[in-house]
Scaffold this motif. Structure first.
Motif, PDB file in Angstrom:
ATOM      1  N   UNK A  68     -22.038 -33.651 -37.414  1.00 59.06           N
ATOM      2  CA  UNK A  68     -22.338 -32.282 -36.966  1.00 59.06           C
ATOM      3  C   UNK A  68     -23.052 -31.484 -38.052  1.00 59.06           C
ATOM      4  N   UNK A  69     -23.710 -30.433 -37.619  1.00 63.51           N
ATOM      5  CA  UNK A  69     -24.386 -29.534 -38.546  1.00 63.51           C
ATOM      6  C   UNK A  69     -23.374 -28.865 -39.465  1.00 63.51           C
ATOM      7  N   UNK A  70     -23.777 -28.627 -40.696  1.00 63.83           N
ATOM      8  CA  UNK A  70     -22.986 -27.848 -41.648  1.00 63.83           C
ATOM      9  C   UNK A  70     -23.577 -26.441 -41.694  1.00 63.83           C
ATOM     10  N   UNK A  71     -22.779 -25.468 -41.343  1.00 61.50           N
ATOM     11  CA  UNK A  71     -23.310 -24.101 -41.227  1.00 61.50           C
ATOM     12  C   UNK A  71     -22.820 -23.227 -42.385  1.00 61.50           C
ATOM     13  N   UNK A  72     -21.713 -22.517 -42.241  1.00 56.72           N
ATOM     14  CA  UNK A  72     -21.070 -21.739 -43.301  1.00 56.72           C
ATOM     15  C   UNK A  72     -22.025 -20.785 -44.006  1.00 56.72           C
ATOM     16  N   UNK A  78     -29.679 -36.076 -44.000  1.00 58.71           N
ATOM     17  CA  UNK A  78     -28.440 -36.861 -43.955  1.00 58.71           C
ATOM     18  C   UNK A  78     -28.586 -38.079 -43.047  1.00 58.71           C
ATOM     19  N   UNK A  79     -29.471 -37.998 -42.053  1.00 59.67           N
ATOM     20  CA  UNK A  79     -29.749 -39.153 -41.206  1.00 59.67           C
ATOM     21  C   UNK A  79     -30.927 -39.979 -41.713  1.00 59.67           C
ATOM     22  N   UNK A  96     -18.120 -23.055 -30.971  1.00 56.48           N
ATOM     23  CA  UNK A  96     -18.751 -24.363 -31.129  1.00 56.48           C
ATOM     24  C   UNK A  96     -20.131 -24.492 -30.521  1.00 56.48           C
ATOM     25  N   UNK A  97     -20.604 -23.460 -29.835  1.00 54.99           N
ATOM     26  CA  UNK A  97     -21.919 -23.534 -29.203  1.00 54.99           C
ATOM     27  C   UNK A  97     -23.023 -23.649 -30.244  1.00 54.99           C
ATOM     28  N   UNK A  98     -22.862 -23.004 -31.391  1.00 50.89           N
ATOM     29  CA  UNK A  98     -23.891 -23.090 -32.435  1.00 50.89           C
ATOM     30  C   UNK A  98     -24.152 -24.536 -32.832  1.00 50.89           C
ATOM     31  N   UNK A  99     -23.097 -25.286 -33.089  1.00 49.52           N
ATOM     32  CA  UNK A  99     -23.284 -26.672 -33.518  1.00 49.52           C
ATOM     33  C   UNK A  99     -23.885 -27.517 -32.397  1.00 49.52           C
ATOM     34  N   UNK A 100     -23.577 -27.152 -31.158  1.00 51.72           N
ATOM     35  CA  UNK A 100     -24.202 -27.845 -30.027  1.00 51.72           C
ATOM     36  C   UNK A 100     -25.706 -27.552 -29.965  1.00 51.72           C
ATOM     37  N   UNK A 101     -26.092 -26.337 -30.309  1.00 52.90           N
ATOM     38  CA  UNK A 101     -27.518 -25.987 -30.341  1.00 52.90           C
ATOM     39  C   UNK A 101     -28.243 -26.818 -31.388  1.00 52.90           C
ATOM     40  N   UNK A 147     -33.155 -22.931 -41.331  1.00 53.91           N
ATOM     41  CA  UNK A 147     -34.064 -23.836 -42.049  1.00 53.91           C
ATOM     42  C   UNK A 147     -33.278 -24.869 -42.857  1.00 53.91           C
ATOM     43  N   UNK A 148     -32.264 -24.413 -43.581  1.00 52.21           N
ATOM     44  CA  UNK A 148     -31.480 -25.334 -44.396  1.00 52.21           C
ATOM     45  C   UNK A 148     -30.590 -26.232 -43.545  1.00 52.21           C
ATOM     46  N   UNK A 149     -30.007 -25.673 -42.510  1.00 51.66           N
ATOM     47  CA  UNK A 149     -29.111 -26.449 -41.650  1.00 51.66           C
ATOM     48  C   UNK A 149     -29.846 -27.625 -41.029  1.00 51.66           C
ATOM     49  N   UNK A 150     -31.005 -27.348 -40.455  1.00 53.03           N
ATOM     50  CA  UNK A 150     -31.750 -28.408 -39.788  1.00 53.03           C
ATOM     51  C   UNK A 150     -32.331 -29.416 -40.784  1.00 53.03           C
ATOM     52  N   UNK A 151     -32.839 -28.930 -41.898  1.00 50.52           N
ATOM     53  CA  UNK A 151     -33.365 -29.867 -42.901  1.00 50.52           C
ATOM     54  C   UNK A 151     -32.271 -30.810 -43.377  1.00 50.52           C
TER      55      UNK A 151
END
Length: 244
Positions: free
Chosen positions: A39-43, A57-58, A18-23, A48-52
């Motif tokens: 939370x971030x969607x990773x998979x 979404x917000x 879970x540290x990745x999503x906390x980052x 670049x895509x995760x943060x964008x």
């Protein structure tokens, strides 16, 4: 025979707990001054895509990439201790990376959605960084889409290590996106069901070689060796995935 092996990191080599999503959440908060709504969607997506996706979404404007990357670097460095405490190298990761690094004709590096700085944080937390040729890897800042990272890694291997362009590459990863990146670029793929995706999901994405994890070093090396000197052919309806 020469071979380029490109390893995914999260859920393939390490469990980040879970540290990745906390980052990602910390980087988002650093830039916006507020917590993300979800939370971030990773998979298997790139940073670049995760943060964008988090900003969109917000319903917030997406900052320039250098601003985001700086925030990710700070957040990753701040959580090295948490990663060491809560995370772990996955079974067999250390042994198989040692074995691959000992092959003088192989280049063993990474292809990951993480930015380079955080890839190093995650690998160094468990002593894996020195077993990989990280300068020739491909990272989440290099492209938005995972298939594009394959060309990035190939170019770096050719330019920095003098490896000919026709040397085969094989990806090792745990998500359908790893499989799709390999199939889209003519690379080999060894899928590892050590993450969130089942062998059936990885097979449905097109994986032909599927392992439960990396714990059987001999088996992993044998599969990787089968790609050396082999130009990958397109899959046909006669092919069947092999789950080991």
């Amino acid at each position: 025979m020469k071979l380029i092996v490109l390893w995914d990191i999260d859920h393939t080599l390490i469990e980040n707990a879970g540290v990745s999503k906390e980052i990602y959440a910390a980087a988002f908060s650093s830039v916006t001054g507020r917590e993300p709504s979800v939370p971030a969607r990773t998979e298997g997506r790139t940073d670049r895509l995760i943060m964008r996706d988090m900003f969109l979404r917000d319903e917030l404007p997406v900052p320039e990439w250098p601003v985001i990357e700086d925030a990710l670097v700070r957040a990753g460095n701040d959580r090295l201790g948490d990663l060491r405490l809560r995370g772990t190298a996955l079974p067999g990761a250390l042994e198989v990376l040692k074995a691959a690094s000992a092959r003088s004709s192989w280049v063993s590096s990474v292809l990951t959605g993480n930015i380079a700085a955080n890839a190093h944080v995650k690998l160094s937390a468990f002593g894996l960084d020195s077993l990989l040729d990280l300068p020739v890897g491909a990272y989440g800042a290099d492209a938005e889409l995972r298939p594009d990272l394959v060309a990035v890694a190939r170019e770096r291997v050719q330019r920095l290590r003098g490896v000919p362009a026709d040397v085969p590459a094989v990806l090792v990863g745990d998500t359908p996106r790893d499989v799709e990146a390999a199939l889209a670029t003519g690379a080999g793929i060894v899928a590892v069901a050590s993450g969130l995706h089942s062998p059936e999901e990885l097979a449905a994405a097109g994986a032909h070689e599927i392992l439960p994890d990396l714990s059987d070093t001999k088996s992993v090396l044998s599969i990787l060796e089968s790609f050396a000197g082999h130009v990958k052919r397109p899959r046909t309806s006669l092919d069947r995935p092999r789950t080991r």
